[in-house]
Scaffold this active site. Structure first.
Site, PDB file in Angstrom:
ATOM      1  N   ARG A 172      -0.778  10.425  -2.844  1.00  0.00           N
ATOM      2  CA  ARG A 172      -1.341   9.071  -3.012  1.00  0.00           C
ATOM      3  C   ARG A 172      -2.463   9.045  -4.056  1.00  0.00           C
ATOM      4  NH1 ARG A 172       2.502   8.945  -0.910  1.00  0.00           N
ATOM      5  NH2 ARG A 172       3.036   8.344   1.205  1.00  0.00           N
ATOM      6  N   SER A 220      -0.828   1.534   5.506  1.00  0.00           N
ATOM      7  CA  SER A 220      -1.700   2.612   6.000  1.00  0.00           C
ATOM      8  C   SER A 220      -3.073   2.468   5.360  1.00  0.00           C
ATOM      9  CB  SER A 220      -1.119   3.978   5.647  1.00  0.00           C
ATOM     10  OG  SER A 220       0.033   4.200   6.422  1.00  0.00           O
ATOM     11  N   GLU A 290      -6.937   4.822   1.882  1.00  0.00           N
ATOM     12  CA  GLU A 290      -5.825   4.781   0.930  1.00  0.00           C
ATOM     13  C   GLU A 290      -5.848   3.425   0.215  1.00  0.00           C
ATOM     14  OE1 GLU A 290      -1.985   6.011   2.431  1.00  0.00           O
ATOM     15  OE2 GLU A 290      -0.945   4.530   1.191  1.00  0.00           O
TER      16      GLU A 290
HETATM   17  C1  LIG Z   1       3.437  -3.206   5.577  1.00  0.00           C
HETATM   18  C2  LIG Z   1       3.083  -2.222   4.498  1.00  0.00           C
HETATM   19  C3  LIG Z   1       3.759  -1.002   4.448  1.00  0.00           C
HETATM   20  C4  LIG Z   1       3.431  -0.066   3.467  1.00  0.00           C
HETATM   21  N1  LIG Z   1       4.097   1.130   3.433  1.00  0.00           N
HETATM   22  C5  LIG Z   1       3.810   2.041   2.491  1.00  0.00           C
HETATM   23  C6  LIG Z   1       4.487   3.293   2.420  1.00  0.00           C
HETATM   24  O1  LIG Z   1       5.381   3.597   3.209  1.00  0.00           O
HETATM   25  N2  LIG Z   1       4.138   4.182   1.454  1.00  0.00           N
HETATM   26  C7  LIG Z   1       3.170   3.905   0.553  1.00  0.00           C
HETATM   27  O2  LIG Z   1       2.899   4.746  -0.321  1.00  0.00           O
HETATM   28  N3  LIG Z   1       2.508   2.720   0.572  1.00  0.00           N
HETATM   29  C8  LIG Z   1       2.810   1.792   1.499  1.00  0.00           C
HETATM   30  N4  LIG Z   1       2.130   0.595   1.520  1.00  0.00           N
HETATM   31  C9  LIG Z   1       1.058   0.341   0.542  1.00  0.00           C
HETATM   32  C10 LIG Z   1       1.524  -0.351  -0.758  1.00  0.00           C
HETATM   33  O3  LIG Z   1       2.729  -1.078  -0.547  1.00  0.00           O
HETATM   34  C11 LIG Z   1       1.744   0.655  -1.894  1.00  0.00           C
HETATM   35  O4  LIG Z   1       0.539   1.330  -2.208  1.00  0.00           O
HETATM   36  C12 LIG Z   1       2.267  -0.028  -3.165  1.00  0.00           C
HETATM   37  O5  LIG Z   1       2.625   0.944  -4.100  1.00  0.00           O
HETATM   38  C13 LIG Z   1       1.259  -0.977  -3.803  1.00  0.00           C
HETATM   39  O6  LIG Z   1       1.950  -1.738  -4.791  1.00  0.00           O
HETATM   40  P1  LIG Z   1       1.404  -3.184  -5.203  1.00  0.00           P
HETATM   41  O7  LIG Z   1       2.269  -3.691  -6.294  1.00  0.00           O
HETATM   42  O8  LIG Z   1       1.299  -4.049  -4.008  1.00  0.00           O
HETATM   43  O9  LIG Z   1      -0.013  -2.793  -5.752  1.00  0.00           O
HETATM   44  P2  LIG Z   1      -1.389  -3.608  -5.571  1.00  0.00           P
HETATM   45  O10 LIG Z   1      -1.797  -3.599  -4.144  1.00  0.00           O
HETATM   46  O11 LIG Z   1      -1.264  -4.923  -6.230  1.00  0.00           O
HETATM   47  O12 LIG Z   1      -2.366  -2.649  -6.379  1.00  0.00           O
HETATM   48  C14 LIG Z   1      -2.648  -1.352  -5.881  1.00  0.00           C
HETATM   49  C15 LIG Z   1      -3.370  -0.572  -6.990  1.00  0.00           C
HETATM   50  O13 LIG Z   1      -2.470  -0.382  -8.076  1.00  0.00           O
HETATM   51  C16 LIG Z   1      -3.050  -0.884  -9.266  1.00  0.00           C
HETATM   52  N5  LIG Z   1      -1.983  -1.412 -10.108  1.00  0.00           N
HETATM   53  C17 LIG Z   1      -1.064  -2.354  -9.795  1.00  0.00           C
HETATM   54  N6  LIG Z   1      -0.249  -2.572 -10.840  1.00  0.00           N
HETATM   55  C18 LIG Z   1      -0.671  -1.757 -11.834  1.00  0.00           C
HETATM   56  C19 LIG Z   1      -0.236  -1.536 -13.181  1.00  0.00           C
HETATM   57  N7  LIG Z   1       0.798  -2.193 -13.717  1.00  0.00           N
HETATM   58  N8  LIG Z   1      -0.900  -0.613 -13.928  1.00  0.00           N
HETATM   59  C20 LIG Z   1      -1.950   0.065 -13.407  1.00  0.00           C
HETATM   60  N9  LIG Z   1      -2.424  -0.122 -12.156  1.00  0.00           N
HETATM   61  C21 LIG Z   1      -1.780  -1.026 -11.380  1.00  0.00           C
HETATM   62  C22 LIG Z   1      -4.017  -1.966  -8.810  1.00  0.00           C
HETATM   63  O14 LIG Z   1      -5.007  -2.201  -9.779  1.00  0.00           O
HETATM   64  C23 LIG Z   1      -4.571  -1.332  -7.554  1.00  0.00           C
HETATM   65  O15 LIG Z   1      -5.581  -0.409  -7.841  1.00  0.00           O
HETATM   66  C24 LIG Z   1       2.435  -0.365   2.496  1.00  0.00           C
HETATM   67  C25 LIG Z   1       1.791  -1.614   2.529  1.00  0.00           C
HETATM   68  C26 LIG Z   1       2.115  -2.535   3.510  1.00  0.00           C
HETATM   69  C27 LIG Z   1       1.413  -3.862   3.510  1.00  0.00           C
END
Ligand SMILES: Cc1cc2nc3c(=O)[nH]c(=O)nc-3n(C[C@H](O)[C@H](O)[C@H](O)COP(=O)(O)OP(=O)(O)OC[C@H]3O[C@@H](n4cnc5c(N)ncnc54)[C@H](O)[C@@H]3O)c2cc1C
Length: 298
Positions: A172, A220, A290
């Site tokens: 992560r 998480s 995280e």
């Molecule tokens: C119900 C639920 C279940 C989940 N299960 C998992 C799981 O099984 N495994 C897991 O790893 N995570 C999980 N997550 C967490 C999350 O979905 C992941 O971390 C996911 O990758 C975040 O993507 P996002 O587009 O929503 O990013 P955001 O939340 O919008 O951003 C997260 C970070 O990424 C950065 N970011 C976004 N886009 C870019 C870009 N284009 N360039 C540079 N930086 C960028 C943002 O600035 C921020 O720092 C879960 C979340 C929820 C709500």
């Protein structure tokens, strides 16, 4: 920060004082000064040229790993979801995927193409950009295992392709060059002709049994410490169901903090800190968030 100047030429396309609660899976977060959804990569590069030097830039995908504080975000939010949406198979086992593509779409398309293992992406409710930033993973798979190279942009609009070997990647965590963000990546998968949508359905069903899917959360909250599980430590510290304001520790999966409908970001952050302090007192283990916590308190 001069939002007026930022939007020169983009006046009718930026949103001002946009509540971030509309864009995060926790449904909390105060206003962003300026919120911009680019049409495509060229449009984004043009827009970045209008942003005055020194203005904070915040990138957001689906907001599923973000706790935005109640006072909101100063500067500019760049929203990739719905914008950088290109996804194509370039060769037998190579895929080009833009940063705004939801991980679930990537998973389904890989199954259709007979490529894998990509099924784990189906359970990650974010975009590829967020998955690259977080090295998101599930069920033994993780994003960077598949990255061949990234396509990036900086605040001057300059674009680069970088091989995966230029990034330090861990559980992560990814250390990207400062002030450089993801536009897309080339991903490599194995040929998997037997890949089937049933595998995705089974995986999502397993998730639903153990996680509070459908409730407002950030997934998480803490990373797992070496050799243990954050959820186990939180549960055995007696914290399941503990509440602060409208936020509570999920009774289904203790590493999920839930907005029950009326929580503020401050409630969630206070609950997170309470969990962290309590687990450290009870177990002597310091849990590391995280989720990314950004913005100003109210
Ligand atoms: C119900 C639920 C279940 C989940 N299960 C998992 C799981 O099984 N495994 C897991 O790893 N995570 C999980 N997550 C967490 C999350 O979905 C992941 O971390 C996911 O990758 C975040 O993507 P996002 O587009 O929503 O990013 P955001 O939340 O919008 O951003 C997260 C970070 O990424 C950065 N970011 C976004 N886009 C870019 C870009 N284009 N360039 C540079 N930086 C960028 C943002 O600035 C921020 O720092 C879960 C979340 C929820 C709500």
């Amino acid at each position: 920060m001069n939002a007026q100047r930022i939007s020169a030429g983009f006046a009718d396309r930026v949103l001002r004082d946009e509540p971030m609660a509309r864009h995060t899976s926790w449904h909390v977060g105060g206003p962003a000064d300026v919120y911009f959804e680019p049409r495509d990569i060229d449009d984004l590069a043009q827009f970045l040229l209008t942003v005055p030097a020194g203005t904070p830039l915040h990138w957001i995908g689906l907001g599923s790993n973000l706790l935005v504080r109640d006072g909101g975000l100063r500067g500019v939010v760049i929203a990739t979801h719905g914008a950088l949406a290109g996804l194509k198979r370039e060769s037998e086992n190579r895929v080009y995927c833009e940063a705004g593509v939801p991980c679930a779409r990537l998973a389904k398309q890989c199954v259709k193409w007979g490529l894998g293992p990509a099924e784990f992406f189906a359970g990650i409710p974010g975009t590829l950009g967020g998955a690259l930033a977080m090295n998101a993973g599930a069920f033994g798979g993780d994003t960077w295992r598949h990255v061949v190279e990234t396509h990036t942009i900086d605040r001057s609009g300059a674009q680069r392709w970088r091989p995966a070997s230029e990034y330090r990647v861990g559980y992560r965590s990814v250390a990207p060059p400062a002030e450089e963000w993801y536009l897309a990546a080339r991903l490599s998968f194995e040929h998997k002709p037997e890949a089937h949508a049933d595998e995705i359905r089974a995986l999502l069903a397993r998730r639903k049994q153990t996680q509070p899917i459908g409730e407002w959360s950030g997934g998480s909250t803490f990373t797992n410490p070496p050799g243990d599980h954050a959820a186990r430590l939180i549960e055995s510290a007696g914290l399941k169901g503990h509440r602060v304001g409208g936020a509570s520790v999920s009774t289904k999966h203790a590493n999920f903090l839930i907005n029950e409908g009326s929580a503020t970001a401050a409630d969630i952050e206070q609950l997170l800190l309470h969990v962290q302090v309590t687990v450290e007192r009870v177990h002597g283990v310091r849990l590391e968030p995280e989720v990314r916590i950004i913005g100003e308190a109210r």
